[in-house]
Design a protein around this motif. Structure first.
Motif, PDB file in Angstrom:
ATOM      1  N   VAL A 107      11.970  -5.954  -5.760  1.00 24.00           N
ATOM      2  CA  VAL A 107      13.314  -5.935  -6.354  1.00 24.00           C
ATOM      3  C   VAL A 107      14.340  -6.450  -5.355  1.00 24.00           C
ATOM      4  CG1 VAL A 107      15.094  -4.468  -7.365  1.00 24.00           C
ATOM      5  CG2 VAL A 107      12.681  -4.009  -7.835  1.00 24.00           C
ATOM      6  N   ILE A 108      14.251  -5.970  -4.108  1.00 24.04           N
ATOM      7  CA  ILE A 108      15.219  -6.367  -3.082  1.00 24.04           C
ATOM      8  C   ILE A 108      15.057  -7.844  -2.740  1.00 24.04           C
ATOM      9  CG2 ILE A 108      16.062  -5.902  -0.758  1.00 24.04           C
ATOM     10  CD1 ILE A 108      16.453  -3.696  -2.972  1.00 24.04           C
ATOM     11  N   ILE A 109      13.828  -8.341  -2.705  1.00 26.62           N
ATOM     12  CA  ILE A 109      13.606  -9.767  -2.420  1.00 26.62           C
ATOM     13  C   ILE A 109      14.289 -10.634  -3.476  1.00 26.62           C
ATOM     14  CG2 ILE A 109      11.854 -11.586  -2.318  1.00 26.62           C
ATOM     15  CD1 ILE A 109       9.969  -9.427  -1.086  1.00 26.62           C
ATOM     16  N   VAL A 110      14.139 -10.257  -4.751  1.00 28.88           N
ATOM     17  CA  VAL A 110      14.783 -11.012  -5.842  1.00 28.88           C
ATOM     18  C   VAL A 110      16.300 -10.968  -5.687  1.00 28.88           C
ATOM     19  CG1 VAL A 110      15.197 -11.067  -8.330  1.00 28.88           C
ATOM     20  CG2 VAL A 110      12.881 -10.728  -7.458  1.00 28.88           C
ATOM     21  N   LEU A 111      16.854  -9.780  -5.374  1.00 33.44           N
ATOM     22  CA  LEU A 111      18.301  -9.657  -5.197  1.00 33.44           C
ATOM     23  C   LEU A 111      18.794 -10.483  -4.014  1.00 33.44           C
ATOM     24  CD1 LEU A 111      18.851  -5.839  -5.859  1.00 33.44           C
ATOM     25  CD2 LEU A 111      19.531  -7.750  -7.330  1.00 33.44           C
ATOM     26  N   LEU A 112      18.038 -10.459  -2.917  1.00 37.14           N
ATOM     27  CA  LEU A 112      18.420 -11.236  -1.744  1.00 37.14           C
ATOM     28  C   LEU A 112      18.466 -12.724  -2.061  1.00 37.14           C
ATOM     29  CD1 LEU A 112      16.365  -9.457   1.070  1.00 37.14           C
ATOM     30  CD2 LEU A 112      18.850  -9.596   0.936  1.00 37.14           C
ATOM     31  N   LEU A 113      17.432 -13.213  -2.733  1.00 39.62           N
ATOM     32  CA  LEU A 113      17.375 -14.633  -3.076  1.00 39.62           C
ATOM     33  C   LEU A 113      18.492 -15.009  -4.048  1.00 39.62           C
ATOM     34  CD1 LEU A 113      13.509 -15.129  -3.387  1.00 39.62           C
ATOM     35  CD2 LEU A 113      15.014 -15.842  -1.510  1.00 39.62           C
ATOM     36  N   ALA A 114      18.822 -14.096  -4.964  1.00 37.38           N
ATOM     37  CA  ALA A 114      19.916 -14.355  -5.901  1.00 37.38           C
ATOM     38  C   ALA A 114      21.246 -14.442  -5.153  1.00 37.38           C
ATOM     39  CB  ALA A 114      19.968 -13.255  -6.956  1.00 37.38           C
ATOM     40  N   VAL A 115      21.452 -13.514  -4.206  1.00 38.61           N
ATOM     41  CA  VAL A 115      22.682 -13.524  -3.401  1.00 38.61           C
ATOM     42  C   VAL A 115      22.785 -14.811  -2.592  1.00 38.61           C
ATOM     43  CG1 VAL A 115      23.777 -12.471  -1.389  1.00 38.61           C
ATOM     44  CG2 VAL A 115      22.987 -11.036  -3.260  1.00 38.61           C
ATOM     45  N   GLY A 116      21.703 -15.171  -1.907  1.00 40.84           N
ATOM     46  CA  GLY A 116      21.711 -16.370  -1.083  1.00 40.84           C
ATOM     47  C   GLY A 116      21.961 -17.627  -1.895  1.00 40.84           C
ATOM     48  N   SER A 117      21.327 -17.731  -3.053  1.00 35.61           N
ATOM     49  CA  SER A 117      21.506 -18.907  -3.911  1.00 35.61           C
ATOM     50  C   SER A 117      22.941 -18.990  -4.412  1.00 35.61           C
ATOM     51  CB  SER A 117      20.540 -18.846  -5.101  1.00 35.61           C
ATOM     52  OG  SER A 117      19.202 -18.830  -4.659  1.00 35.61           O
ATOM     53  N   VAL A 119      25.725 -17.776  -3.037  1.00 34.61           N
ATOM     54  CA  VAL A 119      26.648 -18.146  -1.962  1.00 34.61           C
ATOM     55  C   VAL A 119      26.475 -19.619  -1.585  1.00 34.61           C
ATOM     56  CG1 VAL A 119      27.268 -17.734   0.456  1.00 34.61           C
ATOM     57  CG2 VAL A 119      26.810 -15.806  -1.060  1.00 34.61           C
ATOM     58  N   ALA A 120      25.223 -20.077  -1.546  1.00 31.88           N
ATOM     59  CA  ALA A 120      24.965 -21.476  -1.185  1.00 31.88           C
ATOM     60  C   ALA A 120      25.536 -22.437  -2.220  1.00 31.88           C
ATOM     61  CB  ALA A 120      23.463 -21.702  -1.026  1.00 31.88           C
ATOM     62  N   LEU A 121      25.487 -22.067  -3.501  1.00 32.63           N
ATOM     63  CA  LEU A 121      25.941 -22.955  -4.574  1.00 32.63           C
ATOM     64  C   LEU A 121      27.427 -22.814  -4.881  1.00 32.63           C
ATOM     65  CD1 LEU A 121      22.887 -22.546  -6.992  1.00 32.63           C
ATOM     66  CD2 LEU A 121      23.404 -24.506  -5.516  1.00 32.63           C
ATOM     67  N   ARG A 122      28.071 -21.789  -4.317  1.00 37.96           N
ATOM     68  CA  ARG A 122      29.509 -21.563  -4.553  1.00 37.96           C
ATOM     69  C   ARG A 122      30.252 -21.592  -3.219  1.00 37.96           C
ATOM     70  NH1 ARG A 122      30.732 -18.619  -9.257  1.00 37.96           N
ATOM     71  NH2 ARG A 122      32.889 -18.751  -8.510  1.00 37.96           N
ATOM     72  N   PRO A 123      30.498 -22.768  -2.664  1.00 37.93           N
ATOM     73  CA  PRO A 123      31.123 -22.847  -1.337  1.00 37.93           C
ATOM     74  C   PRO A 123      32.502 -22.212  -1.256  1.00 37.93           C
ATOM     75  CG  PRO A 123      31.060 -25.006  -2.395  1.00 37.93           C
ATOM     76  CD  PRO A 123      30.212 -24.096  -3.222  1.00 37.93           C
ATOM     77  N   GLY A 124      33.197 -22.080  -2.396  1.00 38.51           N
ATOM     78  CA  GLY A 124      34.516 -21.459  -2.379  1.00 38.51           C
ATOM     79  C   GLY A 124      34.492 -19.949  -2.448  1.00 38.51           C
ATOM     80  N   PHE A 125      33.320 -19.345  -2.716  1.00 36.93           N
ATOM     81  CA  PHE A 125      33.232 -17.895  -2.852  1.00 36.93           C
ATOM     82  C   PHE A 125      33.503 -17.227  -1.506  1.00 36.93           C
ATOM     83  CE2 PHE A 125      30.718 -13.914  -2.914  1.00 36.93           C
ATOM     84  CZ  PHE A 125      31.328 -13.297  -3.995  1.00 36.93           C
ATOM     85  N   LEU A 239      25.392 -14.770   6.391  1.00 36.49           N
ATOM     86  CA  LEU A 239      24.871 -14.166   5.164  1.00 36.49           C
ATOM     87  C   LEU A 239      23.658 -14.948   4.646  1.00 36.49           C
ATOM     88  CD1 LEU A 239      27.039 -12.738   2.312  1.00 36.49           C
ATOM     89  CD2 LEU A 239      25.029 -14.084   1.783  1.00 36.49           C
ATOM     90  N   ILE A 240      23.791 -16.267   4.589  1.00 33.11           N
ATOM     91  CA  ILE A 240      22.676 -17.094   4.101  1.00 33.11           C
ATOM     92  C   ILE A 240      21.481 -16.996   5.046  1.00 33.11           C
ATOM     93  CG2 ILE A 240      21.955 -19.462   3.608  1.00 33.11           C
ATOM     94  CD1 ILE A 240      24.821 -20.005   2.668  1.00 33.11           C
ATOM     95  N   THR A 241      21.734 -17.007   6.354  1.00 29.72           N
ATOM     96  CA  THR A 241      20.651 -16.876   7.332  1.00 29.72           C
ATOM     97  C   THR A 241      19.938 -15.538   7.185  1.00 29.72           C
ATOM     98  OG1 THR A 241      21.852 -18.272   8.898  1.00 29.72           O
ATOM     99  CG2 THR A 241      20.102 -16.893   9.794  1.00 29.72           C
ATOM    100  N   THR A 242      20.718 -14.478   6.983  1.00 31.65           N
ATOM    101  CA  THR A 242      20.138 -13.143   6.818  1.00 31.65           C
ATOM    102  C   THR A 242      19.258 -13.071   5.577  1.00 31.65           C
ATOM    103  OG1 THR A 242      22.051 -12.143   7.917  1.00 31.65           O
ATOM    104  CG2 THR A 242      20.676 -10.687   6.600  1.00 31.65           C
ATOM    105  N   VAL A 243      19.697 -13.698   4.493  1.00 33.06           N
ATOM    106  CA  VAL A 243      18.900 -13.717   3.269  1.00 33.06           C
ATOM    107  C   VAL A 243      17.528 -14.334   3.538  1.00 33.06           C
ATOM    108  CG1 VAL A 243      18.673 -14.845   1.012  1.00 33.06           C
ATOM    109  CG2 VAL A 243      20.798 -13.688   1.624  1.00 33.06           C
TER     110      VAL A 243
END
Length: 258
Positions: A107-117, A119-125, A239-243
């Motif tokens: 579950v946490i792996i899926v959440l981490l990958l979702a968070v990383g994706s 942030v990576a796809l929303r540079p203004g976030f 954040l992305i590196t940590t993911v």
């Protein structure tokens, strides 16, 4: 329990590194807990987790103090979150023995990958202007997020700081730096809530934990200054590196049967 000079050197350096990681984005337990178990393999996992929480309370609190002095998030908003974070983390620690890590990891792996994706796809976030007074539903949603993440920290823990940053940024329309300062304060409360439960259960090695806390505070202070100096861009990259690192580590644990 006695340790040699090499053991103490490894543990103190690990505690300092964990403090830096926790202050930057969260996840210091992934550094320190395996080191404690490697140096003292006879310890029960709950003891290693509890002793890590003792060190982390001091380190995260010191980072929170440094960051809040500079960033100055709303104290009124934080005051509403702290008792919820404390209570839910304590509840999570009580439930920790009932929930298998092998169930939590996917579950946490899926959440981490979702968070990383995201942030990576929303540079203004996390980089835009902040909403001065978030609407009522946003404050309630953030409170619910703190409750869920606090419970998670008591049960399992990895990535708590990062999930708090994402929740505060998305729900309160804040930038990453303000959210990081708030996350450190709330994470201090979640660490304390879990620690109280572990202490009541007799799981804490106090002398070891307090010794590691000194090194953890030193690392946390360096980490807080790194975040303040690097600003929003640094937090985004961290954040992305940590993911990536945490996802890889948890996948390794999941498939190696640890």
């Amino acid at each position: 329990m006695e340790f040699g000079l090499l053991d103490w050197s490894v543990l103190l350096l690990g505690a300092a590194a964990a403090g830096w990681v926790d202050a930057v984005i969260g996840g210091g337990g992934l550094v320190l807990i395996p080191l404690i178990l490697a140096v003292a393999p006879q310890l029960a996992p709950a003891t290693a987790l509890a002793t890590n929480k003792l060190a982390a309370v001091f380190g995260t609190a010191s980072a929170a103090f440094t960051m809040v002095r500079q960033v100055r998030p709303s104290r009124r908003v934080l005051a509403a979150y702290l008792p919820v974070a404390l209570g839910c983390a304590g509840s999570g620690a009580l439930a920790a023995s009932l929930i298998q890590a092998s169930v939590m990891r996917p579950v946490i792996i899926v959440l981490l990958l979702a968070v990383g994706s995201f942030v990576a796809l929303r540079p203004g976030f996390g980089a835009g202007p902040e909403v001065a007074v978030p609407s009522g539903w946003r404050r309630w949603a953030a409170l619910a997020g703190v409750a869920v993440i606090g419970f998670y920290d008591g049960v399992f823990g990895p990535g708590t700081g990062m999930f708090l940053i994402m929740a505060f940024t998305g729900l309160l329309s804040q930038n990453f730096l303000t959210s990081a300062a708030m996350a450190k304060v709330v994470n201090t409360a979640t660490n304390l809530g879990a620690l109280l439960v572990f202490a009541l259960g007799g799981h804490v090695l106090w002398l070891l934990g307090l010794s590691l806390a000194v090194a953890n505070v030193l690392g946390a202070q360096m980490g807080a200054k790194t975040v303040l100096g690097g600003g929003i861009t640094f937090i985004r990259g961290a954040l992305i590196t940590t993911v990536v690192i945490m996802s890889g580590y948890l996948l390794y644990q999941q498939f190696s049967g640890l």
